[in-house]
Scaffold this motif. Structure first.
Motif, PDB file in Angstrom:
ATOM      1  N   GLY A 131      30.791  38.496  31.119  1.00 20.57           N
ATOM      2  CA  GLY A 131      31.005  39.666  30.264  1.00 20.57           C
ATOM      3  C   GLY A 131      32.259  40.427  30.636  1.00 20.57           C
ATOM      4  O   GLY A 131      33.046  40.813  29.763  1.00 20.57           O
ATOM      5  N   PHE A 132      32.480  40.629  31.934  1.00 21.16           N
ATOM      6  CA  PHE A 132      33.705  41.316  32.375  1.00 21.16           C
ATOM      7  C   PHE A 132      34.937  40.488  32.049  1.00 21.16           C
ATOM      8  O   PHE A 132      35.946  41.019  31.589  1.00 21.16           O
ATOM      9  N   GLU A 134      35.318  38.234  29.710  1.00 19.21           N
ATOM     10  CA  GLU A 134      35.550  38.148  28.271  1.00 19.21           C
ATOM     11  C   GLU A 134      36.047  39.453  27.655  1.00 19.21           C
ATOM     12  O   GLU A 134      36.525  39.455  26.529  1.00 19.21           O
ATOM     13  N   GLU A 135      35.962  40.561  28.380  1.00 20.56           N
ATOM     14  CA  GLU A 135      36.501  41.824  27.863  1.00 20.56           C
ATOM     15  C   GLU A 135      38.012  41.739  27.656  1.00 20.56           C
ATOM     16  O   GLU A 135      38.554  42.406  26.780  1.00 20.56           O
ATOM     17  N   ASP A 136      38.689  40.911  28.471  1.00 16.08           N
ATOM     18  CA  ASP A 136      40.140  40.742  28.340  1.00 16.08           C
ATOM     19  C   ASP A 136      40.539  39.386  28.941  1.00 16.08           C
ATOM     20  O   ASP A 136      41.091  39.325  30.029  1.00 16.08           O
TER      21      ASP A 136
END
Length: 171
Positions: A131-132, A134-136
């Motif tokens: 999740g972290f 895929e944030e950027d």
């Protein structure tokens, strides 16, 4: 002539590829926990924020050595494709977590938590970390690429992969 010879030797040393760090290998004894790194290219990638399809197990009788590790493959054709261009198929950062490398560390990559970006295979360690990451994704790859030269030659992670039960390759 000595200064010229030393300068030439230094230039050649800098032009040579750096030695890679150790490939992450878990208790299966195989890189990427025995999953077929070529087969990832045949899987339909899920959208960001969704779980990826399960990786394809390799076979213990179809293997290749690269970067100090044994890779397993589902088919002889996949093994041949890997041997033709191992750097294309092997996971980035010697199989370590892409987000971990973006933060400056070496922790194991989970072969079930994968994504292919610009034809490169990236692994992450846990679903929360995915999740972290895929944030950027582009920003995290950029950070990881900047950090990797400084940590690449270090010892491979000896830690098990959290939340992952690796299955040995099919015999």
């Amino acid at each position: 002539m000595k200064p010229l010879a030393l300068a030439l030797a230094a230039a050649l040393a800098l032009a040579s590829p750096a030695l890679a760090g150790e490939q992450y290998v878990d208790r299966t004894g195989f890189a990427v926990s025995g999953y077929d790194v070529v087969a990832y290219r045949t899987l339909v990638q899920a959208p960001v924020g969704s779980d990826q399809p399960a990786p394809v197990p390799g076979r213990a009788d179809i293997t290749a050595e690269w970067n100090g590790a044994t890779f397993a493959f589902a088919t002889p054709e996949n093994r041949a494709a890997f041997l033709a261009d191992p750097a294309r198929f092997a996971p980035q950062y010697d199989g370590h977590c892409a987000y971990g490398v973006s933060k400056g560390g070496k922790v194991p990559g989970n072969p079930a938590l994968w994504r292919i970006v610009d034809d490169k295979l990236y692994l992450n360690i846990t679903r929360n970390v995915v999740g972290f990451w895929e944030e950027d994704i582009p920003g995290n790859i950029s950070l990881a690429e900047g950090n990797w030269p400084g940590i690449e030659a270090g010892k491979a992670s000896a830690n098990p992969i959290p939340e992952f039960t690796s299955a040995a390759p099919v015999k």
